[in-house]
Each structure stands twice: as structure tokens, then as C-alpha cells.
Motif scaffolding. Structure first.
Motif, PDB file in Angstrom:
ATOM      1  N   LEU A 286     -57.641  36.554  47.350  1.00 22.86           N
ATOM      2  CA  LEU A 286     -56.912  37.639  46.675  1.00 22.86           C
ATOM      3  C   LEU A 286     -57.655  38.233  45.480  1.00 22.86           C
ATOM      4  CD1 LEU A 286     -53.230  36.242  46.662  1.00 22.86           C
ATOM      5  CD2 LEU A 286     -54.286  37.802  48.306  1.00 22.86           C
ATOM      6  N   SER A 287     -58.783  37.658  45.104  1.00 20.61           N
ATOM      7  CA  SER A 287     -59.538  38.179  43.967  1.00 20.61           C
ATOM      8  C   SER A 287     -60.993  37.756  44.088  1.00 20.61           C
ATOM      9  CB  SER A 287     -58.952  37.656  42.644  1.00 20.61           C
ATOM     10  OG  SER A 287     -59.760  38.033  41.551  1.00 20.61           O
ATOM     11  N   ASP A 288     -61.904  38.679  43.713  1.00 16.32           N
ATOM     12  CA  ASP A 288     -63.332  38.358  43.734  1.00 16.32           C
ATOM     13  C   ASP A 288     -63.774  37.627  42.479  1.00 16.32           C
ATOM     14  OD1 ASP A 288     -63.660  39.540  46.207  1.00 16.32           O
ATOM     15  OD2 ASP A 288     -64.060  41.533  45.347  1.00 16.32           O
TER      16      ASP A 288
ATOM     17  N   ARG B  10     -52.975  27.938  47.056  1.00 14.04           N
ATOM     18  CA  ARG B  10     -52.275  28.409  48.251  1.00 14.04           C
ATOM     19  C   ARG B  10     -52.258  27.351  49.353  1.00 14.04           C
ATOM     20  NH1 ARG B  10     -50.228  28.814  52.199  1.00 14.04           N
ATOM     21  NH2 ARG B  10     -49.821  30.591  53.578  1.00 14.04           N
ATOM     22  N   VAL B  11     -53.304  26.571  49.452  1.00 13.93           N
ATOM     23  CA  VAL B  11     -53.424  25.577  50.522  1.00 13.93           C
ATOM     24  C   VAL B  11     -52.518  24.372  50.284  1.00 13.93           C
ATOM     25  CG1 VAL B  11     -55.061  23.975  51.626  1.00 13.93           C
ATOM     26  CG2 VAL B  11     -55.713  26.331  51.210  1.00 13.93           C
TER      27      VAL B  11
ATOM     28  N   GLN C 252     -40.158  40.117  52.403  1.00  9.14           N
ATOM     29  CA  GLN C 252     -40.009  39.123  53.464  1.00  9.14           C
ATOM     30  C   GLN C 252     -40.638  37.790  53.058  1.00  9.14           C
ATOM     31  OE1 GLN C 252     -42.178  39.650  57.259  1.00  9.14           O
ATOM     32  NE2 GLN C 252     -40.205  39.497  58.287  1.00  9.14           N
ATOM     33  N   ASN C 253     -41.852  37.824  52.528  1.00 13.11           N
ATOM     34  CA  ASN C 253     -42.522  36.591  52.108  1.00 13.11           C
ATOM     35  C   ASN C 253     -41.841  35.967  50.897  1.00 13.11           C
ATOM     36  OD1 ASN C 253     -44.434  36.682  54.129  1.00 13.11           O
ATOM     37  ND2 ASN C 253     -45.936  37.788  52.895  1.00 13.11           N
ATOM     38  N   PHE C 254     -41.330  36.801  50.000  1.00 15.76           N
ATOM     39  CA  PHE C 254     -40.604  36.272  48.837  1.00 15.76           C
ATOM     40  C   PHE C 254     -39.371  35.503  49.297  1.00 15.76           C
ATOM     41  CE2 PHE C 254     -37.237  36.625  45.667  1.00 15.76           C
ATOM     42  CZ  PHE C 254     -37.872  36.119  44.544  1.00 15.76           C
TER      43      PHE C 254
ATOM     44  N   PHE D   7     -46.487  32.790  45.209  1.00 17.03           N
ATOM     45  CA  PHE D   7     -47.157  33.819  44.406  1.00 17.03           C
ATOM     46  C   PHE D   7     -47.745  34.941  45.258  1.00 17.03           C
ATOM     47  CE2 PHE D   7     -50.635  30.941  45.449  1.00 17.03           C
ATOM     48  CZ  PHE D   7     -51.706  31.785  45.661  1.00 17.03           C
ATOM     49  N   THR D   8     -48.059  34.651  46.517  1.00 18.91           N
ATOM     50  CA  THR D   8     -48.638  35.703  47.359  1.00 18.91           C
ATOM     51  C   THR D   8     -47.644  36.831  47.636  1.00 18.91           C
ATOM     52  OG1 THR D   8     -48.003  34.420  49.326  1.00 18.91           O
ATOM     53  CG2 THR D   8     -50.237  34.120  48.492  1.00 18.91           C
ATOM     54  N   ALA D   9     -46.342  36.560  47.454  1.00 17.47           N
ATOM     55  CA  ALA D   9     -45.337  37.610  47.677  1.00 17.47           C
ATOM     56  C   ALA D   9     -45.375  38.667  46.581  1.00 17.47           C
ATOM     57  CB  ALA D   9     -43.944  36.988  47.750  1.00 17.47           C
ATOM     58  N   PHE D  10     -46.032  38.346  45.464  1.00 19.05           N
ATOM     59  CA  PHE D  10     -46.103  39.289  44.341  1.00 19.05           C
ATOM     60  C   PHE D  10     -47.387  40.110  44.353  1.00 19.05           C
ATOM     61  CE2 PHE D  10     -43.439  35.718  43.138  1.00 19.05           C
ATOM     62  CZ  PHE D  10     -42.334  36.330  42.558  1.00 19.05           C
TER      63      PHE D  10
END
Length: 563
Positions: free
Chosen positions: A249-251, A262-263, A503-505, A494-497
Motif C-alpha cells: 500500500l505504500s512505496d 496485514r499478514v 464492504q471490507n470495513f 486498516f485496508t478498508a480505510f
């Protein structure tokens, strides 16, 4: 000081024989009876946990069954397939870091569980621990959320079976609804006949899983050193290129951390089920002595099979492997997404991928079996406190709560949702939902231990003098595990934001909402908003039927204390 006893006032109750004390108010954890009092014989069969007259579980599980049931809980689809997505998200080192940390949290939880099981003996199930050491509202919420978590995991396992069969049946000659019905009926039959049949099936299936994992590790070791048809040596090549971590999600450097975080959800899903030992308390002999050794052995196996096997496949599969990314992006969810299968394919072996996919299919069947066993026993024990309908405790002649088994198996039909949606999406939804329920359950196990630990201190009982297993690094390991689990549960969505995804939230946080509704709702209905004070926690020492004969260690301890 409050003195609690398992059997109430000794003058009014019939108690197990051959347990002596000096009649006084010494704050002791053992059952109190008059010295040299002649008591009637105790019916060992009747000592089993009973919810309704004539309904009881029977001790038809053998130690080897429980041993492999506990091991098989961590060797399922979450490890064999879910690790593929983990590798793509976090990279080899990032994935191993997540699984290692989650393995340590699992170890802390199992050690806390082992000591409470050793203390409570045949009453050492999750519902009893939370209800006795925290309060009934937490016990009620735990019973339903923990059981519902596995109820909802069942369709995810059944849908994963559809995906695994799809690895061979690419033209869908066997429709998904037929697969769902066939395998739901199969796991229902295994569970409803006899718990010994369930244990025997789990024993042999877990044996196959162990052989699969060990064989994969040996294969990867040989293949990475050049012993493959392509004569290609990889070593740590994929750790250097594309690198040990993946930016998620970020470089920026924060992307590496986000990948690891996330894992944790995938790792948690892979490890959940290892705690199932604590539900076999009424179906295996000598549970008090067996549980600690089983849980300690499970910890060793977690490190060996989970972390060790993933380390080996990272030597054969890159995080940007085209086959892996293609399967993850397409939502394959079958052997094509498994790093174990991809490792074999990358080595140039033609037949082994199908064999590995078959092994994963067997693992999914094993996991589906357990998804029925766990909630059926959770509901059974919950009825003791009035948390569940009584009909869920009705057992057949083999001691199986068959109404509960049937109700739980019915959840497998939710896998039919895969007919109207992609199987991968359904699998990920249910995996996320049930993993958070699992995190809540593990948090309550550790919190129950913390309450148990400090209740001993409050009531003046020396924990070191108890004739039971003592878990290490306490209470710090329980506090650490509970704290990290709470943090993960609240931040895993956090990926829902990024960007906002309703849906993911919903999928990420609905589990917390359901738990809060059960917990607060029970408190409002009972109008009891306080936890059990530490000085009022029941710290009586229940005696198992196997311990009605003198336990030499306990006898020596009592003689030393009372003279």
C-alpha cells in the motif's frame, strides 16, 4: 476472606472420599471434608459433566486422538493456501516474521490454557474458565462468538474444497452445489456417529498432513540445492531479488510494516484450532495430566511444521512469482495459489503438484470436521450456565450431542453462496470474520488466566504450592498475548480505510460489534455490570474421577501443610 468450595458446605454435601483436611477456615484450594469422615462411594460415570439428566459426554477419545486433533488444527488451509497470499503481500521475511510472532502469541495462549486446564481438570473448558474467572456476561459472549466463529469457518472450508477440486475440474463437470452437499454430509456423518470415530478420522488425516508437510520440507531442501529435473540451485536467491519484504500500500518504508501487519490475519487463521484440546476435557481420560503435555508438544510442532515449512518454500517461490500473483489476483483459492504447489512446479516436477493439491484437499476435510466438533461442545458446556438452549445438550447413546452437531453442520450449506459469488471472495470474507472471533477468544483465554493468577494472590494461595502444571513467564506472557491480540483485532481492518471500502470495513469489524452486543446485552438483561471480585472468584480444586484414588503429590502437599 471469601472461601469458595466446589461442593458448597461440607456438612450438607456428599463429597469424593479419601480427601482429608483439618476442619478450619484455612484458605485452601482443595475440597474441604471432615477428617476421617466416612463417605459413600462416588459413581465415576456420573461424575462426567451433565447438562440434562441422562445426557453426558463419554470418554471415547484416546490420548493419540487428542494429540493429533491439536496438531491438525494448525495444519490446514490457512497454512497450505493462505500462506500464498501472505508471501505476495509481505515477502519471505515479512511473512516469516508475522507467522513467528503469531506462533509466539499462540504459545503464550496455550501455556495459559494448559495451567487452567490442569487446575480445573475435567471442568477445564473455555466456557468454564471465562465464566468462573471473569464473569457470566463474558462467558455468554465467548460461548456464542467462539462457536459462531467456527460455524462460519465451516462454509469457508467447504468452499475451499470446491476451489481445490477446481484445480483439476477446470470445466466444472462436477457442479459446486454437489461438492457442497457431498462433503457437508460426509463431515456430518463423521461427527454424529461417535466422538471416537471423529478422533480416529482426525488421527489418520493429520498423519497424511504431517507426511505432506515433512515431504514438502525435504523436497524443498533438496530442490533448492539443485536436486531437481531443471538442476537449478536457488538458495536464498529470492530473499535478495525481489527482496525480503514487499511494500504494501505504500512505496515508503512504512509499506514493509503494513505488509507484516496485514499478514497477521492470515497467520492467525492458520494457527486457530490449536486450542481445541481444552474442549476434550470430558471425552478423554486423565485430562488434567494430559492437557499440559499435549499443549507443550503442540508448541514445538507449530515451530517445526508451520514456520519451518514456510521457510523452506520461500527458498523455492519468489514473492513476485508470476504463477503466485496470477492465482492471487484471479482469486483462485486452490492449489494454484499454494506456495507448496508452486514450489513443486518451479522445480519442474510434473506429477507432484496434483499430489500436493490432493493433500491440501484432505486437510480441508479435516478442518471441516473440527469446525463441527468445536461449536457442538462449546454449546454443550454453555448450557451449564444457561447460555444455550437445552436441546443442544441432548446426546445419543454414544455421548454425541447430535442435535447440536446437525445444527452446526447446517452452516456448511452457506458454502452454496459460492454459486452466486466468487469462491475466493466468500472464503476471504469468512476467513476475516472468523479470525477476529478467534482473536477475541484467545484474548479472553489470556485475560481469564490473568484474573485467575491475581485471584490466587488476593485469596492468599501460593501458586507455586499447587500440585499442578505452572506455565512459564506468567503473568507477563498472558498480558503480552492479550495486549497484542486486542491491538490486532482493532487494527486488522486498516485496508478498508486505504481507500475507503464499506464492504471490507463491514467484514473486518462486524465480529467486534457482535461480541459487544452479546456482552453488553447479557449485562443489561441480568442487570449485573460488575466483574466477579478477585476475592470472590471460585478457586476450588475440582477432583476428576480418575483422581478419586489418592493423588500422591497432592497427599504429600496436604500432609506438609496440615501436619
Amino acid at each position: 476472606m471469601h472461601i469458595s468450595t466446589r461442593y458448597g458446605n461440607p456438612k450438607d454435601r456428599q463429597l469424593p472420599p479419601k480427601i482429608r483436611y483439618r476442619q478450619n477456615n484455612f484458605p485452601f484450594f482443595m475440597t474441604q471434608v471432615k477428617e476421617k469422615e466416612k463417605l459413600p462411594e462416588v459413581d465415576i460415570e456420573a461424575a462426567s459433566i451433565v447438562s440434562l439428566p441422562g445426557n453426558k459426554l463419554k470418554k471415547h477419545l484416546k490420548p493419540r486422538h487428542v494429540n493429533f486433533i491439536a496438531l491438525g488444527g494448525s495444519l490446514g488451509v490457512g497454512l497450505l493456501i493462505g500462506s500464498g497470499g501472505s508471501l505476495a503481500i509481505a515477502g519471505p521475511v515479512g511473512m516469516l516474521l508475522s507467522y513467528t510472532i503469531m506462533g509466539f502469541i499462540t504459545m503464550c495462549t496455550l501455556f495459559s490454557l494448559a495451567e487452567m486446564c490442569s487446575f480445573l481438570g475435567s471442568e477445564g473448558n473455555f466456557v468454564e474458565m471465562v465464566s468462573r474467572f471473569v464473569d457470566k456476561s463474558a462467558g455468554f459472549a465467548y460461548t456464542w462468538c467462539y462457536a459462531l466463529g467456527f460455524n462460519l469457518t465451516l462454509p469457508s472450508e467447504i468452499s475451499s474444497i470446491c476451489l481445490l477440486i477446481g484445480y483439476w475440474d477446470t470445466e466444472k463437470k462436477l457442479p459446486d452445489y454437489a461438492i457442497v452437499l457431498i462433503f457437508t454430509f460426509f463431515v456430518l456423518m463423521v461427527n454424529i456417529v461417535d466422538v471416537g470415530a471423529y478422533g480416529e478420522v482426525e488421527f489418520w488425516i493429520t498423519m497424511v498432513k504431517v507426511l505432506l508437510i515433512v515431504g514438502s520440507m525435504i523436497f524443498c531442501l533438496i530442490a533448492t540445492c539443485g536436486g531437481n529435473p531443471l538442476h537449478k540451485t536457488t538458495g536464498f536467491q529470492y530473499w535478495r531479488d525481489p527482496g525480503p519484504f514487499v511494500h504494501y500500500l505504500s512505496d515508503k518504508p512504512i509499506g514493509k510494516f503494513l505488509g507484516v501487519w496485514r499478514v497477521f490475519v492470515n497467520a492467525g487463521f492458520g494457527f486457530q484450532g490449536t486450542e481445541v484440546v481444552a474442549l476434550t476435557n470430558s471425552e478423554v481420560p486423565s485430562f488434567r495430566k494430559l492437557a499440559p503435555s499435549l499443549m507443550k508438544s503442540v508448541v514445538v510442532r507449530i515451530i517445526t511444521f508451520n514456520v519451518g515449512s514456510l521457510f523452506m518454500v520461500t527458498l523455492m517461490v519468489a514473492s513476485n512469482d508470476s504463477k503466485l500473483l496470477s492465482a492471487v489476483n484471479a482469486g483462485a483459492g486452490n492449489g494454484a495459489e499454494s506456495p507448496f504447489v508452486i514450489a513443486v512446479e518451479n522445480a519442474g516436477v510434473k506429477v507432484l503438484p496434483s499430489i500436493v493439491n490432493g493433500g491440501i484437499l484432505i486437510s480441508a476435510m479435516s478442518a471441516a470436521n473440527t469446525q463441527i466438533y468445536i461449536p457442538s461442545r462449546t454449546y454443550f458446556f454453555g448450557q451449564k450456565y444457561g447460555y444455550c438452549p437445552k436441546f443442544l445438550t441432548i446426546t445419543n447413546r454414544n455421548g454425541v450431542p447430535y442435535y447440536s452437531v446437525i445444527c452446526n453442520a447446517a452452516f456448511g450449506l452457506l458454502a452454496l453462496l459460492t454459486l452466486n459469488n466468487t469462491a475466493e471472495q466468500v472464503f476471504n470474507w469468512l476467513m476475516n470474520l472468523t479470525t477476529v472471533f478467534g482473536f477475541i477468544g484467545w484474548t479472553l483465554i489470556n485475560y481469564s488466566f490473568i484474573r485467575y493468577y491475581y485471584a490466587l494472590k488476593k485469596q492468599g494461595i501460593d501458586r507455586d504450592e499447587l500440585p499442578i502444571y505452572k506455565s512459564p513467564l506468567q503473568p507477563y506472557s498472558a498480558i503480552f498475548a492479550a495486549s497484542i491480540l486486542v491491538l490486532i483485532a482493532f487494527t486488522q481492518g486498516f485496508t478498508a480505510f486505504i481507500p475507503w471500502d464499506t464492504q471490507n470495513f463491514f467484514a473486518a469489524y462486524i465480529s467486534l460489534v457482535i461480541f459487544a452486543v452479546f456482552w453488553i446485552g447479557y449485562k443489561c438483561c441480568t442487570r449485573n455490570f460488575a466483574q466477579i471480585p478477585l476475592e470472590d472468584i471460585d478457586l476450588s480444586y475440582p477432583h476428576d474421577e480418575e483422581e478419586l484414588e489418592y493423588d500422591s503429590k497432592a497427599a504429600k502437599f496436604m500432609d506438609r501443610i496440615f501436619g
